[in-house]
Design an enzyme around this catalytic site. Structure first.
Site, mmCIF file in Angstrom:
data_model
loop_
_atom_site.group_PDB
_atom_site.id
_atom_site.type_symbol
_atom_site.label_atom_id
_atom_site.label_comp_id
_atom_site.label_asym_id
_atom_site.label_seq_id
_atom_site.Cartn_x
_atom_site.Cartn_y
_atom_site.Cartn_z
ATOM 1 N N LYS A 43 20.736 -11.375 35.646
ATOM 2 C CA LYS A 43 21.839 -10.781 36.206
ATOM 3 C C LYS A 43 22.771 -12.321 36.655
ATOM 4 O O LYS A 43 23.976 -12.417 35.971
ATOM 5 C CB LYS A 43 21.839 -10.589 36.847
ATOM 6 C CG LYS A 43 22.399 -9.797 38.076
ATOM 7 C CD LYS A 43 22.003 -8.274 39.104
ATOM 8 C CE LYS A 43 21.202 -8.406 40.276
ATOM 9 N NZ LYS A 43 21.713 -9.168 41.076
ATOM 10 N N SER A 44 21.516 -13.303 36.695
ATOM 11 C CA SER A 44 22.893 -14.524 37.470
ATOM 12 C C SER A 44 23.437 -15.417 35.984
ATOM 13 O O SER A 44 24.653 -14.708 36.751
ATOM 14 C CB SER A 44 21.690 -15.186 38.240
ATOM 15 O OG SER A 44 20.651 -14.644 39.183
ATOM 16 N N GLY B 214 26.482 -8.980 45.679
ATOM 17 C CA GLY B 214 26.245 -10.203 46.712
ATOM 18 C C GLY B 214 26.405 -11.553 45.607
ATOM 19 O O GLY B 214 27.716 -12.162 46.155
ATOM 20 N N ARG C 247 26.208 -6.845 54.958
ATOM 21 C CA ARG C 247 25.419 -8.615 55.002
ATOM 22 C C ARG C 247 26.267 -9.716 54.830
ATOM 23 O O ARG C 247 27.639 -9.579 55.161
ATOM 24 C CB ARG C 247 25.113 -8.801 53.103
ATOM 25 C CG ARG C 247 24.649 -7.347 52.575
ATOM 26 C CD ARG C 247 24.016 -7.667 51.086
ATOM 27 N NE ARG C 247 23.322 -8.374 50.621
ATOM 28 C CZ ARG C 247 22.701 -9.155 49.696
ATOM 29 N NH1 ARG C 247 23.870 -8.195 48.230
ATOM 30 N NH2 ARG C 247 22.356 -10.256 49.527
ATOM 31 N N ASP D 268 13.574 -13.265 44.435
ATOM 32 C CA ASP D 268 13.917 -11.550 44.155
ATOM 33 C C ASP D 268 12.957 -10.655 44.037
ATOM 34 O O ASP D 268 12.156 -9.493 43.727
ATOM 35 C CB ASP D 268 15.010 -11.632 43.064
ATOM 36 C CG ASP D 268 16.122 -11.843 44.275
ATOM 37 O OD1 ASP D 268 16.674 -12.018 44.859
ATOM 38 O OD2 ASP D 268 17.298 -12.652 42.494
HETATM 39 C C1 S3P Z 1 21.769 -14.726 43.034
HETATM 40 C C2 S3P Z 1 20.894 -15.500 44.579
HETATM 41 C C3 S3P Z 1 20.372 -15.232 45.022
HETATM 42 C C4 S3P Z 1 19.113 -14.020 44.781
HETATM 43 C C5 S3P Z 1 21.019 -12.923 44.276
HETATM 44 C C6 S3P Z 1 21.173 -13.341 42.868
HETATM 45 C C7 S3P Z 1 22.395 -15.842 42.337
HETATM 46 O O1 S3P Z 1 21.352 -15.203 46.580
HETATM 47 O O2 S3P Z 1 18.783 -13.460 45.984
HETATM 48 O O3 S3P Z 1 19.661 -11.930 43.418
HETATM 49 O O4 S3P Z 1 22.949 -14.681 41.203
HETATM 50 O O5 S3P Z 1 23.251 -16.860 42.761
HETATM 51 P P1 S3P Z 1 20.927 -16.155 47.316
HETATM 52 O O6 S3P Z 1 21.704 -17.188 47.188
HETATM 53 O O7 S3P Z 1 21.896 -15.163 48.772
HETATM 54 O O8 S3P Z 1 19.299 -16.746 47.513
#
Ligand code: S3P
Length: 431
Positions: free
Chosen positions: A24-25, A96, A124, A319
């Site tokens: 996903k990232s 997010g 959030r 996660d």
């Molecule tokens: C992510 C960073 C993390 C993770 C999220 C994906 C990303 O969040 O929990 O599922 O893709 O950069 P945070 O940056 O709030 O720690």
């Protein structure tokens, strides 16, 4: 809208080869960064989950040509300074990552952008990203004293490089600052309290951006243009693999191989902890693509023991805590996971969700303080009806918990579409 209820039956074992979806990232970043180059980039194994599709939708509204062709995605950007003013409010949905990264990008444009999101995302905290961007000279206004969506970014500001010490380890905040830093007048330095996932640094380096890393400090130099590779191959997502890794580890006579999973060191905390708990996990066929390591992960059933963890390992498995909590419920002894207060501001308050819902399956096993999770392993497990809080990772963790115990019924199975649309192919039973 609430999704379908789903009943998951107990399984005897888990055996064979599993392919989990693309990371996903990395999928988010592949589309955003390719949008800032000026050639066509082919993205293979892109995650067609709702979160990454929110990113695609936003980039299209910034005027980027994004074509989805079956499994593949083709992105043709208009250069680093080629984004256009969106005609309407951008909707980041539940994501997010979409919102925070695009806030950094929008801060550097010469037009205004307004963002919103779903019920979860609107609650959030966004102050953590608005604050450093404002220090760089960005003008951003949000609801509730610049803390929440909807948020408007006023364009046309010249950004300057800053040195920013991040109060929380967050790859999303770090990436927002890095994106804004590409457009700043001078270099930006970010200091992390502990290393968070570094996909942005790795991918932007492959796009020709000058990024230097010294300890926990990252220095980003302004860029004139980005040079994209012709093709990006997204590895499979270790966060999605985590459910099968845990399920195989805790059910008897199990042996699975999860193919071609991204094992970037900033993401493999779950493997380190499960191995310390006694899980039999091996990596095979290690290889690299675009600066990202991948491997096949082989897991066989094991007898687990409790652990106590906290500090720098937490961002490397943040996660995976719901899945880890399931593993801990089958381990001998009490597991203590410190420093996970960030879980309270994820897609749901995950500590609250674990204590309320996981305890319905194993009464008295789960306790939480403001920042810690305590799991008493080895207690009785029963069939239960549980709520997902519309949170994909709670839904998937509850599902493997039920599958490994005496079954579970979850109230909303559809929320898994955020990161793992075909998750229930393995454990599905409709009610
Ligand atoms: C992510 C960073 C993390 C993770 C999220 C994906 C990303 O969040 O929990 O599922 O893709 O950069 P945070 O940056 O709030 O720690």
């Amino acid at each position: 809208m609430k999704g379908r209820a789903m009943k998951i039956l107990p399984i005897e074992n888990l055996r064979g080869e599993i392919k989990v979806p693309g990371d996903k990232s990395i999928s988010h970043r592949s589309v955003i960064f390719s949008s800032l180059a000026s050639s066509t980039v082919e993205i293979e194994n892109f995650l067609h989950g709702a979160d990454c599709l929110s990113t695609v939708d936003c980039m299209k509204k910034f005027g980027v040509d994004v074509q989805i062709d079956g499994e593949k995605v083709f992105v043709t950007g208009n250069g680093l300074r080629g984004l256009r003013e969106p005609e309407n409010i951008l909707d980041a949905g539940n994501s997010g990552t979409t919102l925070r990264l695009l806030l950094g990008l929008a801060a550097a444009q010469n037009f205004n952008t307004t963002f919103t999101g779903d019920d979860s995302l609107r609650q959030r905290p966004m102050g953590r990203v608005i604050k450093p961007l404002a220090e760089m000279g960005a003008s951003i206004v949000g609801r509730n004293g610049n803390k929440n969506l909807p948020i408007t970014v006023i364009g046309g500001k010249n950004l300057c490089g800053i040195t920013y010490e991040m109060p929380v380890a967050s790859a999303q905040v770090k990436s927002a600052i890095i994106l804004a830093a590409l457009y700043a007048e001078n270099p930006t330095t970010i200091i992390e309290p502990a290393p968070s996932r570094d996909h942005t640094e790795k991918m932007l380096s492959a796009f020709g951006v000058q990024i230097e890393k010294v300890g926990n400090a990252i220095k980003i130099f302004p860029a004139k243009s980005l040079t994209a590779p012709e093709k990006i191959i997204v590895p499979n997502d270790i966060s999605s693999a985590a459910y099968w890794i845990v399920l195989a580890a805790v059910t008897k006579n199990s042996a699975v191989t999860i193919k071609n999973v991204g094992v970037n060191q900033t993401r493999t905390g779950i493997l380190d902890v499960l191995k310390n708990m006694g899980a039999a996990i091996e990596l095979e066929n290690l290889h690299e693509s675009g600066g990202e390591l991948s491997a096949d992960i082989k897991v066989t059933s094991s007898k687990l023991r409790s652990v106590e963890i906290g500090g720098a390992i937490i961002p490397r498995l943040i996660d995976e805590v719901p899945a880890l909590a399931v593993a801990a419920a089958f381990a001998e002894g009490t597991t203590i996971i410190h420093d996970v207060g960030e879980l309270r501001v994820k897609e749901s308050d995950r500590l609250n969700a674990i204590v309320n819902e996981f305890n319905k399956i194993s009464r008295g096993s789960f306790e939480a303080t403001a920042t810690d999770l305590i799991v008493h392993g080895g207690r009785e497990k029963i069939f239960a009806e549980c709520k997902t809080y519309a949170d994909h990772r709670i839904a998937m963790a509850l599902s493997i918990f039920g599958a490994a115990a005496n079954g579970v019924e979850i109230d909303d199975a559809d929320c898994v579409k955020i990161s793992y649309p075909n998750f229930f192919q393995f454990v599905m039973r409709n009610t």
